[in-house]
Write a protein that holds these residues in place. Structure first.
Motif, PDB file in Angstrom:
ATOM      1  N   LYS A 162       4.231   4.637   1.581  1.00  0.00           N
ATOM      2  CA  LYS A 162       5.480   4.060   0.723  1.00  0.00           C
ATOM      3  C   LYS A 162       5.336   2.818   0.388  1.00  0.00           C
ATOM      4  N   ILE A 163       5.524   2.528  -0.943  1.00  0.00           N
ATOM      5  CA  ILE A 163       5.530   1.063  -1.414  1.00  0.00           C
ATOM      6  C   ILE A 163       6.785   0.637  -1.526  1.00  0.00           C
TER       7      ILE A 163
ATOM      8  N   GLU B 222      -5.349   6.013   3.119  1.00  0.00           N
ATOM      9  CA  GLU B 222      -4.102   5.540   2.422  1.00  0.00           C
ATOM     10  C   GLU B 222      -4.289   4.280   1.570  1.00  0.00           C
ATOM     11  N   LEU B 223      -5.588   3.785   1.937  1.00  0.00           N
ATOM     12  CA  LEU B 223      -5.876   2.582   0.991  1.00  0.00           C
ATOM     13  C   LEU B 223      -6.038   2.888  -0.468  1.00  0.00           C
ATOM     14  N   ILE B 224      -6.723   4.039  -0.649  1.00  0.00           N
ATOM     15  CA  ILE B 224      -7.020   4.451  -2.117  1.00  0.00           C
ATOM     16  C   ILE B 224      -5.841   4.616  -2.870  1.00  0.00           C
ATOM     17  N   PRO B 225      -4.761   5.387  -2.654  1.00  0.00           N
ATOM     18  CA  PRO B 225      -3.661   5.329  -3.512  1.00  0.00           C
ATOM     19  C   PRO B 225      -2.928   3.712  -3.597  1.00  0.00           C
ATOM     20  N   ALA B 226      -3.180   2.980  -2.434  1.00  0.00           N
ATOM     21  CA  ALA B 226      -2.357   1.723  -2.578  1.00  0.00           C
ATOM     22  C   ALA B 226      -3.082   0.912  -3.477  1.00  0.00           C
ATOM     23  N   LEU B 227      -4.416   0.818  -3.153  1.00  0.00           N
ATOM     24  CA  LEU B 227      -5.258  -0.066  -4.281  1.00  0.00           C
ATOM     25  C   LEU B 227      -5.042   0.582  -5.734  1.00  0.00           C
TER      26      LEU B 227
ATOM     27  N   ALA C  26       7.812 -10.866  -0.043  1.00  0.00           N
ATOM     28  CA  ALA C  26       6.508 -10.053  -0.691  1.00  0.00           C
ATOM     29  C   ALA C  26       7.235  -9.237  -1.933  1.00  0.00           C
ATOM     30  N   SER C  27       6.795  -9.296  -3.089  1.00  0.00           N
ATOM     31  CA  SER C  27       7.212  -8.339  -4.101  1.00  0.00           C
ATOM     32  C   SER C  27       6.887  -7.072  -3.875  1.00  0.00           C
ATOM     33  N   HIS C  28       5.618  -6.791  -3.155  1.00  0.00           N
ATOM     34  CA  HIS C  28       5.616  -5.301  -2.958  1.00  0.00           C
ATOM     35  C   HIS C  28       4.631  -5.390  -1.476  1.00  0.00           C
ATOM     36  N   TYR C  29       4.964  -4.200  -0.798  1.00  0.00           N
ATOM     37  CA  TYR C  29       4.551  -4.181   0.618  1.00  0.00           C
ATOM     38  C   TYR C  29       4.171  -2.721   1.146  1.00  0.00           C
ATOM     39  N   CYS C  30       3.353  -2.485   1.867  1.00  0.00           N
ATOM     40  CA  CYS C  30       2.986  -1.088   2.279  1.00  0.00           C
ATOM     41  C   CYS C  30       2.380  -1.048   3.588  1.00  0.00           C
ATOM     42  N   GLN C  31       2.848  -0.019   4.328  1.00  0.00           N
ATOM     43  CA  GLN C  31       2.142  -0.064   5.684  1.00  0.00           C
ATOM     44  C   GLN C  31       0.950   0.878   5.601  1.00  0.00           C
ATOM     45  N   ILE C  32      -0.378   0.749   6.092  1.00  0.00           N
ATOM     46  CA  ILE C  32      -1.394   1.478   6.232  1.00  0.00           C
ATOM     47  C   ILE C  32      -1.571   2.173   7.409  1.00  0.00           C
ATOM     48  N   HIS C  33      -1.400   3.710   7.673  1.00  0.00           N
ATOM     49  CA  HIS C  33      -1.493   4.033   8.865  1.00  0.00           C
ATOM     50  C   HIS C  33      -2.960   4.887   9.083  1.00  0.00           C
TER      51      HIS C  33
END
Ligand code: EPU
Length: 344
Positions: A2-3, A32-37, A21-28
């Motif tokens: 979730k961003i 999940e790195l692929i959609p975040a990137l 931070a303008s945008h933030y997301c936790q990577i569990h």
């Protein structure tokens, strides 16, 4: 995955600097790195990887996607008669991992107890203390390679570990560390050659006691970030040539120094700062700790600008007295979330 938008990072960095931070997301999970990137690319945002926040200097506003690493888990991934390899999620707390290895009677990391931060950051600056560096026990590092757009493992030999350095510092935006594999020893092994560690451990030679003594030494000198926000040693110990050292030693014979295998000499930044009059001295909200001059402390709601004013003043005084340039250890970020050189 979730961003979120406009997330305050003050509680996520141990110097307690305000940083929105303008945008933030936790990577569990690594995947999940692929959609975040992809999101970052689509929105034209740089990516800032946040681990334990114990070695970073953040500006008050960051226009970027902050990936907060929260990959957990400790798994045995290999074993032979002498060693056991543990593969550890980047989001595990370093000190808790060290304590775990000791309960498992695995030797190697006890000297690195109580270092703040998360496991994923340990290879980046090759954390070290009391004669041991993490790189000595790392077998490989699992990463997402942003250049080649794939997950891969980098063997320790290819990480080029050295004093507070690795390839992850040379190419700061390329790799995102997801897991680290440590090859630990099943048979007792102790490194006691640093300072008075041997004396502190005494006759009771066990992993538990060694770990306990390291914890006590650190607690006696280094401030607890919860009480005095800090990032550990603020400057690297400078490494100078033997000739430069001899010249300095004529004038300052008490200068603590550690000859290096290649003939260079490492000198104690803490001593230089202390002698320059900065031990326990403050400039506004920021100062150098009264028990260890190498540690910069945020005493009262400082921002990055305040921190910079103090450390620039320390650098200037040390340069004037010793003609030595002190290089900061923590990583400096700009408002676009990119790593910036300390020299401007
Ligand atoms: N010293 C002073 N005054 C001070 C501080 C230090 O005179 O205010 C002198 C000490 O008396 C000693 C020498 O400087 O002779 C070195 O000090 P110390 O043994 O405390 O170690 P350090 O060089 O300050 C390094 C690491 C620490 C690590 C310790 C123990 C660096 C930059 N720092 O500190 O790492 O815990 O050795 O191995 O290499 C960190 O990186 O955050 C960190 C805490």
């Amino acid at each position: 995955m979730k961003i979120q938008q406009n997330v305050q990072l003050q509680a996520f960095n141990t110097l307690n600097l305000p940083a929105l931070a303008s945008h933030y997301c936790q990577i569990h999970q690594p995947e999940e790195l692929i959609p975040a990137l992809t999101f970052a690319q689509q929105h034209d945002l740089n990516v800032l990887v946040l681990s334990g926040g114990s070695n970073m200097l953040l500006p008050e506003k960051i226009q970027a996607l902050v990936l907060h690493m929260a990959i957990h888990g400790i798994e045995v991934t290999a074993e032979d008669a002498q060693t056991k390899t543990l593969t550890v999620g980047a989001g595990e707390v370093w000190h808790d991992f060290v304590l775990f290895t000791t309960t498992q009677q695995l030797y190697g990391l006890q000297n690195l107890a109580l270092i703040p931060g998360l496991v994923g950051a340990s290879p980046v600056q090759n954390i070290g203390a009391y004669g041991v560096e993490a790189g000595e026990f790392i077998e490989h590092v699992s990463v997402y390679d942003r250049n080649e757009q794939c997950f891969k493992q980098i063997a320790a030999a290819d990480c080029h570990f050295s004093y507070r350095h690795s390839i992850f510092k040379d190419e700061p935006n390329r790799y995102i560390i997801t897991q680290v594999s440590f090859k630990l020893l099943k048979n007792p092994s102790f490194k006691l050659n640093y300072g008075d560690l041997k004396q502190a451990v005494g006759e009771n030679l066990s992993a538990e006691n060694l770990q306990q003594q390291v914890i006590q030494i650190r607690q006696s000198k280094l401030p607890d970030p919860k009480e005095y926000p800090n990032v550990g040693s603020f400057f690297k110990n400078p490494v100078i040539t033997a000739v430069a050292y001899e010249r300095l030693a004529c004038q300052f014979p008490n200068l603590p120094h550690y000859p290096q295998p290649n003939g260079d000499v490492k000198i104690a930044a803490g001593w230089l700062i202390d002698q320059a009059g900065w031990k326990g001295k403050r400039l506004g909200a920021v100062g150098m700790f009264h028990k260890q001059a190498l540690v910069l402390v945020n005493y009262a709601q400082a921002t990055l600008v305040d921190v910079q004013a103090t450390y620039h003043a320390v650098q200037q005084d040390v340069l004037q007295k010793f003609n030595i340039h002190l290089e900061p250890e923590p990583v400096l970020f700009n408002q676009m979330g990119l790593i910036q050189s300390h020299t401007g």
